[in-house]
Motif scaffolding. Structure first.
Motif, PDB file in Angstrom:
ATOM      1  N   ASP A   1      17.096  42.363  66.414  1.00  0.00           N
ATOM      2  CA  ASP A   1      18.648  42.875  66.455  1.00  0.00           C
ATOM      3  C   ASP A   1      19.001  43.745  65.354  1.00  0.00           C
ATOM      4  O   ASP A   1      18.850  43.219  64.149  1.00  0.00           O
ATOM      5  CB  ASP A   1      19.572  41.853  66.526  1.00  0.00           C
ATOM      6  CG  ASP A   1      21.095  42.702  67.043  1.00  0.00           C
ATOM      7  OD1 ASP A   1      21.214  43.727  67.205  1.00  0.00           O
ATOM      8  OD2 ASP A   1      21.933  41.767  67.481  1.00  0.00           O
ATOM      9  N   LEU A   2      19.065  45.012  65.236  1.00  0.00           N
ATOM     10  CA  LEU A   2      19.318  45.855  64.401  1.00  0.00           C
ATOM     11  C   LEU A   2      20.599  46.740  64.222  1.00  0.00           C
ATOM     12  O   LEU A   2      20.897  47.336  63.377  1.00  0.00           O
ATOM     13  CB  LEU A   2      18.218  47.004  64.287  1.00  0.00           C
ATOM     14  CG  LEU A   2      16.751  46.591  64.102  1.00  0.00           C
ATOM     15  CD1 LEU A   2      15.894  48.141  64.354  1.00  0.00           C
ATOM     16  CD2 LEU A   2      16.475  45.922  63.062  1.00  0.00           C
ATOM     17  N   LYS A   3      21.568  46.185  65.207  1.00  0.00           N
ATOM     18  CA  LYS A   3      22.763  46.756  65.236  1.00  0.00           C
ATOM     19  C   LYS A   3      23.642  46.680  63.921  1.00  0.00           C
ATOM     20  O   LYS A   3      24.479  47.655  63.746  1.00  0.00           O
ATOM     21  CB  LYS A   3      23.454  46.665  66.544  1.00  0.00           C
ATOM     22  CG  LYS A   3      24.042  45.155  66.778  1.00  0.00           C
ATOM     23  CD  LYS A   3      24.955  45.069  67.912  1.00  0.00           C
ATOM     24  CE  LYS A   3      25.211  43.459  68.338  1.00  0.00           C
ATOM     25  NZ  LYS A   3      24.102  42.759  68.844  1.00  0.00           N
ATOM     26  N   TYR A   4      23.601  45.494  63.384  1.00  0.00           N
ATOM     27  CA  TYR A   4      24.687  45.661  62.071  1.00  0.00           C
ATOM     28  C   TYR A   4      23.824  46.181  60.990  1.00  0.00           C
ATOM     29  O   TYR A   4      24.728  46.918  60.126  1.00  0.00           O
ATOM     30  CB  TYR A   4      24.723  43.931  61.812  1.00  0.00           C
ATOM     31  CG  TYR A   4      25.315  43.166  62.808  1.00  0.00           C
ATOM     32  CD1 TYR A   4      26.865  43.461  63.223  1.00  0.00           C
ATOM     33  CD2 TYR A   4      24.592  42.292  63.758  1.00  0.00           C
ATOM     34  CE1 TYR A   4      27.388  42.785  64.263  1.00  0.00           C
ATOM     35  CE2 TYR A   4      25.391  41.642  64.641  1.00  0.00           C
ATOM     36  CZ  TYR A   4      26.732  41.891  65.115  1.00  0.00           C
ATOM     37  OH  TYR A   4      27.313  41.383  66.328  1.00  0.00           O
ATOM     38  N   ILE A   5      22.816  46.347  60.933  1.00  0.00           N
ATOM     39  CA  ILE A   5      22.037  47.210  59.848  1.00  0.00           C
ATOM     40  C   ILE A   5      22.438  48.557  60.184  1.00  0.00           C
ATOM     41  O   ILE A   5      22.687  49.482  59.347  1.00  0.00           O
ATOM     42  CB  ILE A   5      20.469  46.867  60.065  1.00  0.00           C
ATOM     43  CG1 ILE A   5      20.084  45.461  59.662  1.00  0.00           C
ATOM     44  CG2 ILE A   5      19.919  48.012  58.976  1.00  0.00           C
ATOM     45  CD1 ILE A   5      18.797  45.325  59.628  1.00  0.00           C
TER      46      ILE A   5
ATOM     47  N   LEU B   1      27.567  53.936  58.187  1.00  0.00           N
ATOM     48  CA  LEU B   1      28.906  54.177  57.222  1.00  0.00           C
ATOM     49  C   LEU B   1      28.252  54.666  56.027  1.00  0.00           C
ATOM     50  O   LEU B   1      28.991  55.482  55.350  1.00  0.00           O
ATOM     51  CB  LEU B   1      29.563  52.792  57.016  1.00  0.00           C
ATOM     52  CG  LEU B   1      30.075  52.055  58.239  1.00  0.00           C
ATOM     53  CD1 LEU B   1      30.649  50.725  58.074  1.00  0.00           C
ATOM     54  CD2 LEU B   1      31.314  53.031  58.761  1.00  0.00           C
ATOM     55  N   VAL B   2      27.222  54.358  55.365  1.00  0.00           N
ATOM     56  CA  VAL B   2      26.691  54.758  54.298  1.00  0.00           C
ATOM     57  C   VAL B   2      26.536  56.352  54.392  1.00  0.00           C
ATOM     58  O   VAL B   2      26.630  57.102  53.462  1.00  0.00           O
ATOM     59  CB  VAL B   2      25.446  54.183  53.604  1.00  0.00           C
ATOM     60  CG1 VAL B   2      24.542  55.009  52.396  1.00  0.00           C
ATOM     61  CG2 VAL B   2      25.684  52.768  53.169  1.00  0.00           C
ATOM     62  N   GLY B   3      25.731  56.638  55.574  1.00  0.00           N
ATOM     63  CA  GLY B   3      25.489  58.066  55.775  1.00  0.00           C
ATOM     64  C   GLY B   3      26.676  59.054  55.980  1.00  0.00           C
ATOM     65  O   GLY B   3      26.879  59.904  55.225  1.00  0.00           O
ATOM     66  N   ILE B   4      27.875  58.402  56.761  1.00  0.00           N
ATOM     67  CA  ILE B   4      28.808  59.397  57.058  1.00  0.00           C
ATOM     68  C   ILE B   4      29.626  59.499  55.675  1.00  0.00           C
ATOM     69  O   ILE B   4      30.373  60.567  55.264  1.00  0.00           O
ATOM     70  CB  ILE B   4      29.756  58.983  57.981  1.00  0.00           C
ATOM     71  CG1 ILE B   4      30.450  59.879  58.632  1.00  0.00           C
ATOM     72  CG2 ILE B   4      30.494  57.686  57.717  1.00  0.00           C
ATOM     73  CD1 ILE B   4      31.310  59.522  60.015  1.00  0.00           C
TER      74      ILE B   4
ATOM     75  N   ILE C   1      20.824  62.322  57.708  1.00  0.00           N
ATOM     76  CA  ILE C   1      19.649  61.519  58.255  1.00  0.00           C
ATOM     77  C   ILE C   1      19.882  59.924  58.083  1.00  0.00           C
ATOM     78  O   ILE C   1      19.464  59.330  59.365  1.00  0.00           O
ATOM     79  CB  ILE C   1      18.308  61.737  57.387  1.00  0.00           C
ATOM     80  CG1 ILE C   1      17.958  63.347  57.656  1.00  0.00           C
ATOM     81  CG2 ILE C   1      17.224  60.785  57.770  1.00  0.00           C
ATOM     82  CD1 ILE C   1      16.922  63.759  56.793  1.00  0.00           C
ATOM     83  N   ILE C   2      20.406  59.461  57.206  1.00  0.00           N
ATOM     84  CA  ILE C   2      20.640  58.171  56.957  1.00  0.00           C
ATOM     85  C   ILE C   2      21.617  57.702  58.243  1.00  0.00           C
ATOM     86  O   ILE C   2      21.404  56.672  58.828  1.00  0.00           O
ATOM     87  CB  ILE C   2      21.182  57.586  55.639  1.00  0.00           C
ATOM     88  CG1 ILE C   2      20.259  57.861  54.458  1.00  0.00           C
ATOM     89  CG2 ILE C   2      21.908  56.269  55.601  1.00  0.00           C
ATOM     90  CD1 ILE C   2      20.773  57.738  53.146  1.00  0.00           C
ATOM     91  N   GLY C   3      22.775  58.467  58.370  1.00  0.00           N
ATOM     92  CA  GLY C   3      23.692  58.345  59.384  1.00  0.00           C
ATOM     93  C   GLY C   3      22.879  58.359  60.822  1.00  0.00           C
ATOM     94  O   GLY C   3      23.343  57.250  61.746  1.00  0.00           O
TER      95      GLY C   3
ATOM     96  N   SER D   1      20.515  55.240  65.289  1.00  0.00           N
ATOM     97  CA  SER D   1      19.368  54.633  66.273  1.00  0.00           C
ATOM     98  C   SER D   1      19.142  53.073  66.294  1.00  0.00           C
ATOM     99  O   SER D   1      18.803  52.586  67.086  1.00  0.00           O
ATOM    100  CB  SER D   1      17.993  55.437  65.593  1.00  0.00           C
ATOM    101  OG  SER D   1      18.088  56.861  66.060  1.00  0.00           O
ATOM    102  N   CYS D   2      19.545  52.546  65.144  1.00  0.00           N
ATOM    103  CA  CYS D   2      19.352  51.105  64.847  1.00  0.00           C
ATOM    104  C   CYS D   2      20.552  50.617  65.714  1.00  0.00           C
ATOM    105  O   CYS D   2      20.366  49.472  66.222  1.00  0.00           O
ATOM    106  CB  CYS D   2      19.575  50.805  63.269  1.00  0.00           C
ATOM    107  SG  CYS D   2      18.209  51.287  62.454  1.00  0.00           S
ATOM    108  N   ILE D   3      21.482  51.214  65.939  1.00  0.00           N
ATOM    109  CA  ILE D   3      22.636  50.865  66.516  1.00  0.00           C
ATOM    110  C   ILE D   3      22.163  50.640  68.109  1.00  0.00           C
ATOM    111  O   ILE D   3      22.333  49.853  69.066  1.00  0.00           O
ATOM    112  CB  ILE D   3      23.864  51.314  66.657  1.00  0.00           C
ATOM    113  CG1 ILE D   3      24.540  51.115  65.163  1.00  0.00           C
ATOM    114  CG2 ILE D   3      24.890  51.059  67.686  1.00  0.00           C
ATOM    115  CD1 ILE D   3      25.926  52.014  64.868  1.00  0.00           C
ATOM    116  N   SER D   4      21.595  51.769  68.381  1.00  0.00           N
ATOM    117  CA  SER D   4      21.156  52.004  69.901  1.00  0.00           C
ATOM    118  C   SER D   4      19.918  51.075  70.343  1.00  0.00           C
ATOM    119  O   SER D   4      19.700  50.461  71.238  1.00  0.00           O
ATOM    120  CB  SER D   4      20.965  53.389  70.191  1.00  0.00           C
ATOM    121  OG  SER D   4      20.378  53.763  71.397  1.00  0.00           O
ATOM    122  N   GLN D   5      18.818  51.174  69.363  1.00  0.00           N
ATOM    123  CA  GLN D   5      17.531  50.809  69.783  1.00  0.00           C
ATOM    124  C   GLN D   5      16.905  51.283  70.925  1.00  0.00           C
ATOM    125  O   GLN D   5      16.339  50.263  71.802  1.00  0.00           O
ATOM    126  CB  GLN D   5      17.499  49.395  69.655  1.00  0.00           C
ATOM    127  CG  GLN D   5      18.114  48.761  68.119  1.00  0.00           C
ATOM    128  CD  GLN D   5      17.718  47.440  67.784  1.00  0.00           C
ATOM    129  OE1 GLN D   5      18.852  46.651  67.445  1.00  0.00           O
ATOM    130  NE2 GLN D   5      16.714  46.722  68.035  1.00  0.00           N
TER     131      GLN D   5
END
Length: 264
Positions: free
Chosen positions: A154-158, A164-167, A208-210, A215-219
């Motif tokens: 599960d990557l959604k919290y990452i 948040l860092v990206g935005i 790009i980080i955002g 993508s990590c939220i969606s997977q």
């Protein structure tokens, strides 16, 4: 290859049995990658001159053009929040991230960016369609995943952290750019402050980080294709921008990279 795919599926949902979505995924990745390559060959934003053959095409102000480009994707996010009130946490986080992303872009256009140039109407519609289709397809694909087993890892919290860092980093460097010129100034300057001492376009790095956060939220395979395409496009754009600054400013710092500090 089989082992690689097996490992990859630990991080992603199995691709949906939809020819349309799989085709859009491939087209999104290939078109964005090609656009990045074309940008690397010639940075159109900075190299276009008044005598360009496209000058007769209908144009609008850049501010109006950007509002037109971002608004449909923003409303796709809003509509999804209203139309699909039921869903899991991942689905809610994805829709919220997409909505916040484009809402933030609209706020920047209205209150942060200083724009005086013109944009071709055709370009506005192309960008608007691209953003809308990517956002709507990402949301629709995630909705199809609701009935499937979640990825093993599960990557959604990452993903939320990266988003948040990206935005935040993207907004901060956009704010620095808005303060670069005094009122009435139109000539280009070498950006200063923040990560501008390391890379020429740090707001692209955070963009790009955002996207990778989303993508990590969606997977899903589609979201990864969107992020890969965005990465390749902004890499090409940053590379071309650095070349342009080097050609225009003799004092441009040689150790300032295009996108990734100390690397690229």
């Amino acid at each position: 290859m089989i082992v690689f795919l097996s490992v990859l599926l630990n991080f992603l949902y199995q691709p949906p049995a939809s020819v349309l979505i799989n085709a859009i995924s491939a087209i999104s990745l290939l078109s964005s990658s090609n656009a990045g390559w074309m940008e690397a060959m010639q940075y159109s934003k900075l190299l276009r001159v008044d005598g360009d053959a496209t000058k007769e095409k209908p144009k609008v102000s850049v501010k109006l053009g950007m509002i037109g480009a971002y608004t449909p994707a923003f409303w796709a996010g809003i509509f999804s929040l209203l139309a699909f009130p039921v869903g899991d946490l991942r689905f809610a986080l994805l829709r919220a991230a997409i909505t916040v992303h484009f809402f933030k872009r609209l706020l920047e256009v209205l209150f942060v960016h200083k724009m005086s140039a013109m944009m071709e109407t055709e370009a506005m519609f192309v960008i608007s369609t691209s953003y809308f289709l990517s956002s709507a397809t990402m949301i629709y694909t995630q909705q199809l995943m609701l009935q499937l087993q979640e990825p093993y890892i599960d990557l959604k919290y990452i993903g939320v952290s990266l988003f948040l860092v990206g935005i935040g980093g993207n907004f901060y460097h956009h704010f620095l750019l808005s303060k670069l010129r005094s009122k009435g100034e139109k000539h280009y300057k070498i950006p200063q402050g923040g990560l501008f001492s390391q890379v020429i376009w740090p707001h692209y790095l955070f963009e790009i980080i955002g996207f990778w956060g989303i993508s990590c939220i969606s997977q899903t395979v589609f979201s990864v294709c969107v992020s890969l395409g965005t990465t390749f496009y902004l890499m090409g754009r940053s590379y071309a921008t650095r070349r342009w600054y080097q050609s225009k400013f003799e004092d441009f710092p040689k150790d300032v990279k295009a996108l990734i500090p100390y690397i690229f």
